[in-house]
Design an enzyme around this catalytic site. Structure first.
Site, PDB file in Angstrom:
ATOM      1  N   LYS A   1       0.945  -1.459  -0.041  1.00 50.27           N
ATOM      2  CA  LYS A   1       0.081   0.030  -0.066  1.00 50.27           C
ATOM      3  C   LYS A   1       0.981   1.338  -0.037  1.00 50.27           C
ATOM      4  CE  LYS A   1      -3.826   1.851   2.618  1.00 50.27           C
ATOM      5  NZ  LYS A   1      -4.939   1.691   3.716  1.00 50.27           N
TER       6      LYS A   1
ATOM      7  N   SER B   1      -9.968   1.822   2.765  1.00 41.71           N
ATOM      8  CA  SER B   1      -8.783   2.322   2.035  1.00 41.71           C
ATOM      9  C   SER B   1      -7.791   1.405   1.161  1.00 41.71           C
ATOM     10  CB  SER B   1      -8.091   3.669   2.928  1.00 41.71           C
ATOM     11  OG  SER B   1      -7.144   2.986   3.648  1.00 41.71           O
TER      12      SER B   1
ATOM     13  N   SER C   1     -10.145  -0.601   6.910  1.00 45.17           N
ATOM     14  CA  SER C   1      -9.256  -0.532   5.716  1.00 45.17           C
ATOM     15  C   SER C   1      -8.675  -1.645   5.081  1.00 45.17           C
ATOM     16  CB  SER C   1      -8.437   0.788   5.643  1.00 45.17           C
ATOM     17  OG  SER C   1      -9.069   2.102   5.666  1.00 45.17           O
TER      18      SER C   1
END
Lengths: 482, 94
Positions: free
Chosen positions: A78, A153, A177
């Site tokens: 990420k 996210s 997330s």
């Protein structure tokens, strides 16, 4: 080699048995990314050169017979986890050109295993959102239906794994997330206990809630990654000194006698009928395997959304005050020092990030602190108490991961309240610092994945993984058709 | 509407953000809705007890206060847009 939903442990065998070299494996994934990611936009940066370099290094370890579980395994990371020399944007214009001068601790640990970095996965800006549509650079689409969001996210990480553009990825979870995008994209993701993984090098959103964890094709692969990334770190005083077990140890053990609690508030009318039905069916399957189902209650859930957003945004307002356009990050214009800072932040941050900074400062400001922030901390204590009481009588808790399956892109635009309330199933796990895993438990009529969450006691990831794995053994996941 | 223009202007000051007139109207509406949602917490009638947290960092868990090597200045300055061997900013004193 067919890489569709390839498991890390199968890739490990293929590499060790010399059926494929690390460079060939990495090349296959890079080719897939080049061909498929135009449709999905799961990556912000693809690190082709570094990937091939990492693969060559990994091959030497494999050839010397010293391979570790992740040696030569390509992973996506990420884009809020710092990697020395690799652009880390947090999907924000503010950090568009930021190149960290150091590695996050989890990256150091992956490097020690000889992993291969495929690239940096897209996300909601500064991890603020549940759709990956607040990303300034790559608004990721759901591999099961490209008109729908992948969740967020960590939507880029989940979409990349679902579409076999990486066998696994790292994400971060502040209020769901990792788990919610795993649910929307039909993969498995675990948020470890707060303190299990070091946050050093994770760009901070809400420091008391943030935690790094893996997204993979199943619970077993998540366990393999957890084995590599967990442990105390002297750079993060909130990382725990609790001994790190072998997370694969309880996989495959029967769930006979395991007590699974279903808190009734998580199965209310606010939850989509399809979702409720799938999760309850999964509960029945676990019961068939010998688990004992019990109903319980969590009255504090009613206040969980405001409690979470007040705490998270208060911390975000403080954490994001470092972005002033001076030392790093986007620099605006201004005749004075003050004007320069305001212009940098105005132009560098997106709308959702600005709203959360405003809310955080509202909760912390004079006259509102006691009514909002302190009240949210009281709620945190109540939620921890309620979880403790439930865990006095059970081993794990089973809930839906999200109230709905993946929704259409644009469905929550300009409606922050709708966006926030959609986090109802996941935020209490962060508030209480517990481990939680999401795995697929069914599909809607039109083929969208539905996820269920298994929540465990603090530092009991092993039982959480065992329960998710037991269900996965009898469930056949369907890969998306791209 | 839970917030007025004056409150939003105050929050912008604290947040080092600003909006034009149209943006101000929009954010005022959005923040009003968000704060209405946050107001639900006021119905909860327990008080925070800071002796009950038990998750504070113990002094014994912190690092020794020993000077260690740090990053090379040029590596850090590489991320700043405007440098001349140091961070360049507009005049602080008018």
């Amino acid at each position: 080699m067919d890489l569709t939903r390839a498991k890390i442990r199968d890739l490990r065998c293929a590499l060790d048995e010399k059926k494929i070299s690390a460079a060939e494996l990495c090349g296959e994934y890079l080719k897939r990314i080049e061909e498929q990611d135009k449709k999905l936009l799961s990556y912000i940066t693809v690190t082709k050169e570094k990937a091939l370099f990492d693969a060559e290094k990994a091959q030497k370890l494999i050839d010397s017979g010293k391979s570790l579980p992740l040696t030569g395994i390509p992973l996506a990371v990420k884009d809020n986890i710092c990697i020395d020399g690799v652009k880390t944007t947090c999907a924000s214009k503010m950090l568009e050109n930021f190149v960290p001068p150091y590695n996050a601790t989890v990256i150091e640990k992956l490097n020690a295993e000889g992993y291969v970095l495929l690239g940096k996965a897209s996300m909601d800006e500064f991890a603020m959102g549940g759709s990956t549509q607040t990303s300034a650079f790559a608004k990721t689409k759901n591999p099961y239906d490209t008109e729908r969001v992948p969740g967020g996210s960590s939507g880029g990480s989940a979409a990349a794994v679902a579409a076999s553009l990486a066998p696994a990825a790292l994400g971060s979870d502040t209020g769901g997330s990792i788990r919610q995008p795993a649910s929307f994209c039909g993969v498995t993701g675990i948020k470890p206990t707060y303190g299990r993984t070091s946050r050093y090098g994770l760009v901070a959103f809400a420091s008391s809630l943030d935690q790094i964890g893996p997204i993979a094709n199943d619970a077993h692969d998540c366990a393999i990654i957890l084995n590599a990334i967990c442990g105390h770190d002297r750079h993060d005083a909130t990382s725990s000194k609790t001994a790190v077990p072998d997370f694969t140890e309880k996989l495959g053990l029967p769930v006979k006698g395991m007590k699974i609690a279903l808190p009734k508030e998580f199965y209310s009318d606010a939850i989509d009928g399809d979702v409720k039905q799938s999760v309850l069916q999964a509960a029945k399957e676990l019961e068939k395997q010998g688990a004992i189902l019990t109903e319980c209650s969590m009255p504090g859930l009613k206040y969980a959304i405001p409690a979470y957003y007040l705490i998270a945004c208060a911390e975000a307002a403080s954490n994001l005050s470092r972005f002033d356009g001076i030392k790093y990050g986007f620099r605006g214009e201004g005749r004075t020092y003050g004007e320069l800072i305001v212009d940098s932040r105005n132009k560098g941050f997106g709308e959702e990030v600005k709203r959360r900074i405003l809310l955080g400062n509202y909760a912390l400001s004079s006259g509102y602190y006691d009514a909002y922030y302190k009240k949210a901390l009281a709620l945190k204590q109540e939620i921890i108490k309620e979880y403790n009481e439930i865990f006095d009588a059970c081993d794990v808790i089973l809930t839906p991961t999200a109230p709905t399956p993946a929704y259409k892109i644009g469905a929550q635009d300009n409606d922050p309240v709708k966006m926030y309330t959609a986090d109802i199933c996941t935020v209490t796990v962060n508030i209480a610092g517990l481990p939680g895993i999401s795995t697929t438990c069914g599909y809607t009529e039109n083929g969208l994945p539905i996820g269920m969450s298994v929540i465990g006691k603090r530092f009991d990831e092993q039982t959480v993984l065992q329960c998710a794995d037991a269900f996965e053994q009898v469930f056949s996941p369907a890969a998306p058709k791209l | 509407m839970a917030v007025d223009m004056k409150t939003i202007e105050h929050l912008c000051g604290l947040s080092k953000l600003s909006y034009d007139e149209k943006g101000m109207e929009k954010v005022m509406g959005e923040m009003g809705d968000i704060i209405d949602l946050m107001d639900e917490i006021k119905d909860f009638d327990l008080e925070y007890d800071d002796t009950k947290d038990g998750n504070e960092i113990r002094f014994s868990d912190t690092r020794q206060d020993v000077a260690e090597g740090s990053f090379a200045p040029e590596k850090l300055l590489a991320n700043a847009e405007n440098t001349d061997g140091c961070y360049v900013v507009p005049k602080v004193v008018e």
